[in-house]
Scaffold this active site. Structure first.
Site, PDB file in Angstrom:
ATOM      1  N   GLU A   1      77.187  36.893   0.099  1.00 16.57           N
ATOM      2  CA  GLU A   1      75.966  36.116   0.282  1.00 16.57           C
ATOM      3  C   GLU A   1      75.527  36.236   1.734  1.00 16.57           C
ATOM      4  OE1 GLU A   1      73.897  31.971   0.944  1.00 16.57           O
ATOM      5  OE2 GLU A   1      75.718  32.705   1.874  1.00 16.57           O
TER       6      GLU A   1
ATOM      7  N   ASP B   1      80.509  33.025   0.956  1.00 18.08           N
ATOM      8  CA  ASP B   1      79.418  32.355   1.646  1.00 18.08           C
ATOM      9  C   ASP B   1      79.267  32.899   3.062  1.00 18.08           C
ATOM     10  OD1 ASP B   1      77.670  29.782   1.381  1.00 18.08           O
ATOM     11  OD2 ASP B   1      78.638  29.588   3.347  1.00 18.08           O
TER      12      ASP B   1
END
Lengths: 664, 664
Positions: B415, B386
């Site tokens: 990401e 993330d």
């Protein structure tokens, strides 16, 4: 792979808190392995991708060290957008400049930027002001006393809740000077610039054989005869007078007229068969004169604004003293003889090449370098190097690098007519200028492509093209029919396409054009015999060439290379492949030169040349001033008619002038 | 600048007799600073410019060392012409391969080449044969006994005047094996290849929220519920099942439904607010189940051909144990509080970011790496990371590098929806795959441009694109009207443009399309609440998606990236911007996939798609087999008519088949 990926542990990792990365730095040649080249007065524009994780504000500087500098100078870099930055420095001294980059998180700017958004949003910022005050105090601790006091004042204001104080330009200025650059990232390489004098880029060379310079036919010319020729060469507007080798010439296997295998008694031989009983590369051929005469020639040339270029050809005749004194520098054959030069099945028994794989390669390198040093001591600053591509690359890198460190004014012209990789590599290794393939580029499309390759690809940063329409070794077929038009167009293109050009005379201006049997070379070549030239021949191109060199000197755009651009010339809605148009301009097109050449030696060619009038801010009506004929045409709009007759003058060199410039 | 240019002396120069240069080696990322990426079974094609002074014949080899190799393997390189060489090696094991180049003057080949020309010209070659014999003897001295004897025989023949012996292929072979490589040049860098398993390139990801997986509405889903969902995910044809963070969720500043600032009692909070009294990144949210349940899920997934991917989000809720145990890993504010995440004026008080500039950065790095190691020990091999772009780049380079050294099977998906330089850089640093801008590319021209950027520029060697039509964070405006056609085309393009794709379900197959107020995000987002989904909804796209994944698995061209190519579709002699056609083929076009997509969600679009029939050897008549509808069309020539109706099926996925393939 970086350090990081090869160590599980962090003990040897260095500072893990550097958050900024610097990438894609330009200009760079082979990841900084070789220097880029510039001349004094040039700007070096450095660009790079610089970024960090997150959204903090960054700062970056160029660090530059000139040849005489003990420490770095810093120039700020500017964010152009999309993480791409630019910085510029100028080079003012010949020698080697070094540059690199440093970037870091700008803690104060980051804080100020965020504070601004908070204040705009009407948020409570008391704690943020305390954070800022601590940064200001940190800067104060690194600033001299009076500045520290000012900074402490700002810190106090912030602590007192004065948010406006944060946005004072004076505070930003002091913070950028004094707040320590925490965890700064230095670019991993130092990059180099070889800075030369302007002549390295903008030069006109004239080659002549001193032995053909006697006033009296049949007599061997001397340095004194060359001195008498200097006014002629200067009048033609050249900067550099280049002489083929001036050393004693070998006796064994001496070549005769037209490269015949055996010389007749009295034939002078080729100056490239270097070395005789009188000496080698540091000696002068006795018939040319003495060392004192040579000194006189150097001085006289200089008084005419000419520099002398010597030809350095590292090869020996069988009579060269090196052959006797250093047999280990040559390759021995099993029969005890020395290996002569060959390109099987051709044999060149008058030439012994050096063996760069000799076990005494260090002794050989020192001696060859000392040849340059000897002639430098005699006042020579420009060298044309014969066939450098048949000598070791690493030798050139070391030799030119060492010589230029002590003598940054030196200019080296590489005569390497070989494959592109090799030609370009010699420029990386240190050669200032290089002969090119221009001599064989005759069609519009191939000239256009070649100009693009030289000026728009990565080689532009290190390769210094020098365009020659002819040399003693090269008479290309377009000249064979003897069309005056071809002589005019080829010399005009050489002189206006690139900032450096050269020609071999008086052969060229006297339009010699008869080839030797089966070779792209002159019949009765001066390489093998003494010639006599009538410089006052009424057909001579001397005034045309003088005009070209004068136009070059008075029009700045012709003194650079990167600004060349090709323009289409249309006839009946199709490209006229016989009319080649190209321009060179100063930045912002304040000075515009547009050249149109008729490549067809037999037919009048005409067409409509396309001018980027808007980009060049020329307005609706402007003047096309032909500098060759000193004629002025009023042009309108983007397309204008040109017509060139090979029987009269197949070249236009226009200066395009705006209306407001007209009365002058 | 090289050593050479900075030393006048030769003492420290090394071997000056190396005459060969190696340049412009490809592939290379940032001058070898980062590895290129490949998967097992790939070929690595290495090219370089290799040349020397003069005209000698050269030889060059690639040197390759696999992850388990103790020494180099050598692969010959071939001269393609113009001093440009190529060599190829294949990568067969996961881990890091290393490659470099060595080149040298091939003394025997040079001699043989020249001898050949002399013999052709009928020259006397006695001395040349002696030179060759000496080379053969030199090789013999370095060969094992029986070979040495053979070589001595050849040497004797040459000495006896047998020129033909020089041209024996056996002699050339033995000489290439045994003649020492004198003054060989090794390329200055060793270059690296990260070799991954095939799943690293070819993968289909399915994301679901375990807490919404309960069969009973309103109940908190568990790992056991996810196990019950596995047949469904497997039937859809996915390879990787990706779960949002499974850790305890913070209490302080917990977000409520639709990201409201305060949660109502009983609201579950965001899984990305990691850490509570129950533990942090190495703990499991109690409502999901136990570690044993998790192990069961990993094993069950594997039995369905699915690998589990965990979401690693390096940030903490205020209740995370790290906040108490390691306050030094967070930034303290002057008021004694910890700095929460911000994007001024927005505040995210439920999240504390780590301070990568902490003085204990080493302790922090080790701990974060140990989070991966913990889950690797539980059987996890795939990680979705993330927001990696808000963490230190150097940390990622070290962390992923170290982890992959011990676990080369690991796959990391980045990401990072941020600026291109940063996105691409994370791939260089080690991330296997990356989310892309595909989600926002909707027009024909921008899709075409993006495919070109991903597959034809330098990033192709290190960036692993993964195309997602949606994520829990991203619902782009084209979906808002709820057109089924848009859901079909976006998922079909994601699945066929790139070898890796993923989607967030069941939201996607159930065509959820209502955005939250003012944001490109779902209303009633699962990030903030538990949802319940009717997987058997008759409008579900599940069979379409299953068909896409099945087509991917049975058509090799869809398992690579570099082979994508865009084709024009014309209507009335102009490009139809609404029809996007692209193809992917195996090498030599033995297997051809052609996709045509109607980008217009409301109108039937038709046109003539251009097929390179000659290049693909399709013949005059061939078959276009639509793999989606299993319909076959007979096509002729270069242009063929297509028409796509958004109301029925807006996508063709053709396999083009030659006539001889027809009956099968």
């Amino acid at each position: 792979m970086a350090e990081a990926a090869t160590h599980n542990g962090l003990a040897a990792f260095g500072e893990g808190r550097q958050r900024v990365l610097i990438e894609h730095v330009t200009p760079q040649v082979d990841a900084g392995h070789y220097p880029i080249k510039r001349v004094v007065g040039d700007l070096v524009t450095v660009e790079a991708d610089i970024f960090a994780d997150g959204h903090d504000v960054l700062a970056a500087v160029l660090r530059v060290r000139g040849p005489a500098d003990q420490s770095w100078h810093e120039m700020p870099m500017t964010l152009l957008g999309n993480d791409h930055w630019r910085g510029v420095f100028s080079v003012e001294t010949i020698g080697t400049y070094t540059y690199t980059l440093v970037a870091w998180i700008d803690r104060f700017a980051t804080w100020e930027h965020q504070l601004h958004k908070r204040v705009e949003a009407g948020q409570e910022v008391q704690v943020d002001l305390l954070i800022g005050a601590a940064l200001v105090d940190e800067a104060a601790a690194h600033a001299p006393d009076p500045v520290a006091a000012t900074l402490h004042g700002f810190a106090a204001a912030l602590r007192a809740g004065d948010a406006e104080a944060a946005f004072t330009p004076e505070l930003a200025r002091l913070m950028s000077l004094h707040l320590p650059r925490q965890f700064a990232t230095a670019f991993e390489r130092e990059l180099h610039v070889t800075v030369d004098r302007p002549l390295a880029r903008f030069s006109a060379w004239y080659e002549l054989f001193p032995r053909s310079a006697a006033l009296e036919p049949g007599k061997h010319g001397t340095f004194m005869d060359v001195i008498a020729r200097l006014p002629y060469v200067a009048e033609l507007g050249f900067d550099i007078l280049y002489l083929p080798p001036i050393h004693p010439i070998g006796r064994q296997f001496r070549k005769g007229k037209n490269n015949s295998v055996t010389a007749l008694p009295g034939e002078p031989g080729s100056p490239w068969a270097i070395g005789g009983p009188e000496g080698g590369h540091k000696a002068i051929h006795p018939e040319l004169g003495t060392l004192e005469d040579f000194h006189e020639l150097v001085a006289a040339a200089r008084s005419y604004g000419l520099e002398l270029a010597l030809d350095i050809a590292f090869q020996c005749s069988p009579d060269h003293p090196y052959v006797r004194e250093h047999p280990e520098w040559f390759r021995a054959r099993p029969d005890g003889t020395i290996q002569y030069a060959e390109n099987p099945p051709k044999k060149y028994q008058d030439i012994y090449p050096f063996d760069f794989e000799t076990s005494d390669w260090q002794g050989l390198w020192y001696e060859l370098k000392s040849v340059f040093e000897y002639w430098i001591a005699q006042g020579v600053t420009v060298f044309r190097v014969d066939n450098p591509h048949t000598k070791s690359f690493r030798f050139w890198e070391w030799c030119i690098g060492s010589l230029k460190r002590d003598h940054p004014e030196l200019i080296f012209l590489s005569e390497a007519f070989t494959r592109p990789r090799v030609t370009y590599n010699l420029a990386k290794l240190g050669f200032t200028q290089s002969y090119t393939y221009f001599t064989w580029r005759t069609q519009r499309w191939e000239l256009a492509e070649y100009l693009l390759e030289l000026t728009q690809t990565e080689i532009k940063d290190y390769f210094g093209p020098n365009f020659w329409p002819n040399t003693p070794d090269i008479l290309t077929p377009q000249f064979y029919p003897g069309h005056r038009s071809v002589f005019l167009t080829r010399v005009a293109m050489a002189a206006t396409m690139m900032a450096s050009w050269g020609m071999y005379g008086p052969v060229y201006e006297l339009m010699q054009h008869v080839p030797a049997q089966g070779r792209e070379e002159y019949l009765n070549n001066e390489k093998y015999e003494i010639r006599h030239w009538d410089l006052d021949d009424p057909n001579s191109l001397r005034t045309f060439i003088a005009r070209l060199n004068q136009i070059r000197k008075t029009n700045l755009p012709l003194q650079r290379n990167a600004n060349v651009r090709v323009h289409p010339v249309d006839r009946n809605f199709a490209l006229n492949e016989q009319l080649f148009a190209y321009s060179k301009t100063t930045d912002n097109a304040t000075h515009i030169i547009l050249v149109v050449v008729n490549l067809d030696p037999e037919q009048v060619q005409s067409g409509w040349v396309q001018v980027p009038v808007d980009e060049w801010h020329l307005g609706a009506t402007y003047l096309a001033h032909d500098l060759l004929r000193n004629e002025r045409y009023v042009w309108q709009g983007e397309y204008n008619y040109v017509s060139l007759d090979p029987a009269t003058m197949p070249v236009h060199i226009f200066r395009l002038e705006r209306q407001e410039e007209l009365p002058r």
